[in-house]
Design an enzyme around this catalytic site. Structure first.
Site, mmCIF file in Angstrom:
data_model
loop_
_atom_site.group_PDB
_atom_site.id
_atom_site.type_symbol
_atom_site.label_atom_id
_atom_site.label_comp_id
_atom_site.label_asym_id
_atom_site.label_seq_id
_atom_site.Cartn_x
_atom_site.Cartn_y
_atom_site.Cartn_z
ATOM 1 N N ASP A 266 18.984 32.055 1.220
ATOM 2 C CA ASP A 266 19.519 30.754 1.583
ATOM 3 C C ASP A 266 19.892 30.690 3.053
ATOM 4 O O ASP A 266 20.619 31.549 3.560
ATOM 5 C CB ASP A 266 20.771 30.491 0.732
ATOM 6 C CG ASP A 266 21.144 29.026 0.742
ATOM 7 O OD1 ASP A 266 20.249 28.193 0.940
ATOM 8 O OD2 ASP A 266 22.330 28.711 0.559
ATOM 9 N N GLY A 321 24.833 17.112 1.044
ATOM 10 C CA GLY A 321 25.926 17.634 0.218
ATOM 11 C C GLY A 321 27.247 16.931 0.479
ATOM 12 O O GLY A 321 27.480 16.408 1.582
ATOM 13 N N CYS A 324 29.194 18.228 3.435
ATOM 14 C CA CYS A 324 28.335 18.518 4.600
ATOM 15 C C CYS A 324 28.618 17.585 5.764
ATOM 16 O O CYS A 324 28.968 16.422 5.557
ATOM 17 C CB CYS A 324 26.867 18.311 4.242
ATOM 18 S SG CYS A 324 26.293 19.400 2.979
ATOM 19 N N GLY A 358 22.106 19.101 -3.351
ATOM 20 C CA GLY A 358 23.064 18.336 -2.557
ATOM 21 C C GLY A 358 23.024 16.843 -2.830
ATOM 22 O O GLY A 358 21.966 16.269 -3.102
ATOM 23 N N GLU A 484 25.502 -5.244 -8.001
ATOM 24 C CA GLU A 484 25.320 -5.860 -9.318
ATOM 25 C C GLU A 484 25.421 -4.812 -10.436
ATOM 26 O O GLU A 484 25.897 -5.090 -11.530
ATOM 27 C CB GLU A 484 23.944 -6.530 -9.369
ATOM 28 C CG GLU A 484 23.640 -7.244 -10.654
ATOM 29 C CD GLU A 484 22.197 -7.754 -10.673
ATOM 30 O OE1 GLU A 484 22.008 -8.961 -10.858
ATOM 31 O OE2 GLU A 484 21.264 -6.937 -10.495
HETATM 32 P P1 XMP Z 1 27.089 18.731 -3.334
HETATM 33 O O1 XMP Z 1 26.751 17.335 -2.913
HETATM 34 O O2 XMP Z 1 26.656 19.014 -4.737
HETATM 35 O O3 XMP Z 1 26.197 19.681 -2.397
HETATM 36 O O4 XMP Z 1 28.507 19.056 -3.061
HETATM 37 C C1 XMP Z 1 26.165 21.079 -2.500
HETATM 38 C C2 XMP Z 1 25.262 21.640 -1.419
HETATM 39 O O5 XMP Z 1 25.773 21.350 -0.123
HETATM 40 C C3 XMP Z 1 25.224 22.295 0.808
HETATM 41 N N1 XMP Z 1 26.316 22.761 1.672
HETATM 42 C C4 XMP Z 1 26.475 22.448 2.961
HETATM 43 N N2 XMP Z 1 25.712 21.688 3.798
HETATM 44 N N3 XMP Z 1 27.284 22.043 5.530
HETATM 45 C C5 XMP Z 1 26.129 21.500 5.086
HETATM 46 O O6 XMP Z 1 25.440 20.798 5.854
HETATM 47 C C6 XMP Z 1 28.112 22.815 4.755
HETATM 48 O O7 XMP Z 1 29.168 23.280 5.176
HETATM 49 C C7 XMP Z 1 27.669 23.018 3.412
HETATM 50 N N4 XMP Z 1 28.197 23.708 2.362
HETATM 51 C C8 XMP Z 1 27.353 23.521 1.324
HETATM 52 C C9 XMP Z 1 24.601 23.400 -0.005
HETATM 53 O O8 XMP Z 1 23.196 23.234 0.050
HETATM 54 C C10 XMP Z 1 25.163 23.151 -1.405
HETATM 55 O O9 XMP Z 1 24.349 23.648 -2.429
#
Ligand code: XMP
Length: 491
Positions: A266, A321, A324, A358, A484
């Site tokens: 990753d 995410g 993010c 994400g 809507e």
């Molecule tokens: P959700 O929307 O489910 O997304 O909370 C989880 C995914 O977010 C990514 N991730 C990050 N992306 N900065 C980013 O740009 C960060 O600090 C960060 N931390 C997590 C990652 O792909 C995760 O699976």
């Protein structure tokens, strides 16, 4: 494959899905079109299997994110029991990651092949420490030279013992031990455990040497979780994650020794020479048998690079995410529906699954990710706050909360700096921390996602997830269309 072919594939697939090539769209920009359906009710749908990697199917195509506030062994165990999957995050030192994988592989396994043991001279103090580190309450006592079974040290044998310098040999149960031969099948084991009203059934060969262990708890779990993601030996599936540091090959070696089922490489910038080079080294060292997933990318060109480097699954999503800042800091990343669809247009030609990563805020996003082409969906934010996430809940403003934070947030980087002196500098943060309301067990989140997925599938007339992914189509919607669709007052 040349750029023209890629463009043609993408154009053709987007047209099929009802999506534009430009602008790029995300979840709220589209709605799934209901199609003529011969599915009588959502309860008649039985097959929601989605792919995580080559040949790895999940009954519940949901994957918990490899983030330090989301997936350690506890989350991975619950996710696998529910038919999903978890990747243990890569932010622990490798020994701790190995231990977390071991904890999952030991949880409700059909047969524990290497049960935790101690020699008879081990003190209770040492035995207690060992049991605590594996989160178990009993030990098998063996002759350390011959591996012959001598007894069982169960909870009742030590719980009231105040003198921890006593040896396990003096405390264990040694007479009337019930054992079974090594290849005893689960049904036979269930009968023996039930008939003798015991919890543990050690498996021993004809010379009395310990060869395994079956517990009533494990058998119960197999019955309780029929959809669970399990390996050939009946153990829960789990993934290990690595970054792209120089130590990556040694780290993978250790994770594989602990029997991680899939390795995730990753990095925030997956469409990079560095990742391609790392993946090629991994393939050269570990061969084709290793199940390898990598990311993140969000373009078909990125998919192609990773597939050419030999991956079995591609993780798609940059900056969508919930914690993010990549879209707002560097200003990079393709909105997720377009990112998935364009990536799938290419990955499907190679039979490589897409893991959407994400931006999932609830069940409609989950269903839309699959219609766009995702084979499984990684989630972080919606699992945050559940009991199984790492970290303790706390009370504030009259509510119970837990912490969720981006892996590139300043808080996360500082916590690593505290732990790991080798980190020489702090990067400009591309993630944020937040408090999230405590949500109870993760099963309720998964139940809601899956409950609505069945419904989405029935609206589209899809009996299987594969069919849903294939048949499902979108229409774009305006902001008023989105409004809507929200509950609103009747005037
Ligand atoms: P959700 O929307 O489910 O997304 O909370 C989880 C995914 O977010 C990514 N991730 C990050 N992306 N900065 C980013 O740009 C960060 O600090 C960060 N931390 C997590 C990652 O792909 C995760 O699976």
């Amino acid at each position: 494959m040349n750029q023209k072919t890629i463009d043609n594939l993408v154009e053709k697939y987007l047209e099929e899905k009802g999506l534009p090539q430009s602008p790029a769209l995300t979840f709220e920009d589209v709605t799934i079109v209901d199609l003529y359906s011969d599915v009588p009710s959502r309860s008649s749908i039985k097959d929601t299997r989605g792919r995580l990697a080559q040949h790895v199917y999940l009954n519940t195509p949901v994957v918990s994110a490899n983030m330090d506030t989301v997936t350690e062994s506890r989350m991975a165990i619950s996710m696998a029991r529910l038919g999903g999957f978890g990747f243990i995050h890569q932010f622990f030192p490798i020994e701790k990651r190995v231990r977390e994988i071991e904890l999952v592989k030991r949880a409700d396994s059909g047969v524990i092949e290497r049960p935790l043991t101690a020699g008879p001279d081990t003190t209770l103090k040492v035995a207690l420490e060992r049991m605590a580190s594996y989160k178990i309450s009993s030990l098998l006592v063996v002759d350390e030279k011959t591996r012959k079974l001598l007894g069982i040290l169960a909870h009742r044998d030590y719980r009231l013992e105040a003198d921890h310098s006593k040896t396990v040999g003096s405390l264990m149960k040694k007479i009337g031990l019930i054992t079974a031969p090594p290849r005893t099948n689960p049904e036979k084991a269930r009968q023996i455990l039930f008939k003798n009203k015991i919890e543990k059934l050690p498996l021993v060969d004809s010379s009395g040497r310990l060869k395994g262990l079956i517990t009533s708890q494990d058998i119960e779990k197999v019955i309780q979780f029929p959809k669970a993601s399990r390996d050939k030996k009946g153990r829960l599936l789990v993934g290990g994650s690595v970054g792209i540091a120089d130590s990556v090959l040694e780290e993978i070696e250790e994770l594989l020794k602990a029997e991680a089922d899939i390795i995730l490489v990753d990095t925030a910038r997956g469409n990079s020479a560095r990742l391609v080079e790392v993946l090629s080294r991994i393939r050269r060292r570990f061969g084709k048998k290793l199940l390898l997933v990598a990311g993140n990318i969000d373009t078909p060109e990125g998919v192609l690079k990773l597939i050419e480097a030999g991956v079995d699954g591609v993780k798609v999503g940059i900056g969508g995410g919930s914690a993010c800042k990549t879209r707002r800091g560097p200003g990079v990343g393709i909105p997720q529906i377009s990112a998935i669809a364009e990536s799938y247009a290419l990955s499907s030609k190679y039979g490589i699954p897409i893991i959407s990563d994400g931006g999932i805020k609830g069940s409609s996003d989950f269903a839309k990710a699959i219609v766009a082409g995702a084979d499984s969906v990684m989630v972080g934010g919606i699992l945050a706050g559940t009991e199984e996430t790492p970290g303790k809940p706390f009370y504030e403003d009259g509510e119970k909360w837990k912490i969720y934070r981006g892996s590139a947030s300043i808080e996360f980087q500082l916590s690593r700096l505290d732990r790991d002196e080798r980190e020489a500098f702090i990067r400009t943060p591309e993630g944020v921390p937040k408090r999230v309301k405590y949500k109870g067990e993760v099963a309720s989140v998964i139940e809601e996602l899956m409950g609505h997925l069945y419904s989405s599938m029935s609206y589209v007339g899809a009996w299987t997830l594969k069919e849903f992914q294939k048949k499902g189509k979108f229409r774009w919607q305006t902001l008023s269309g989105l409004e809507e669709g929200k509950p609103h007052d009747v005037l």
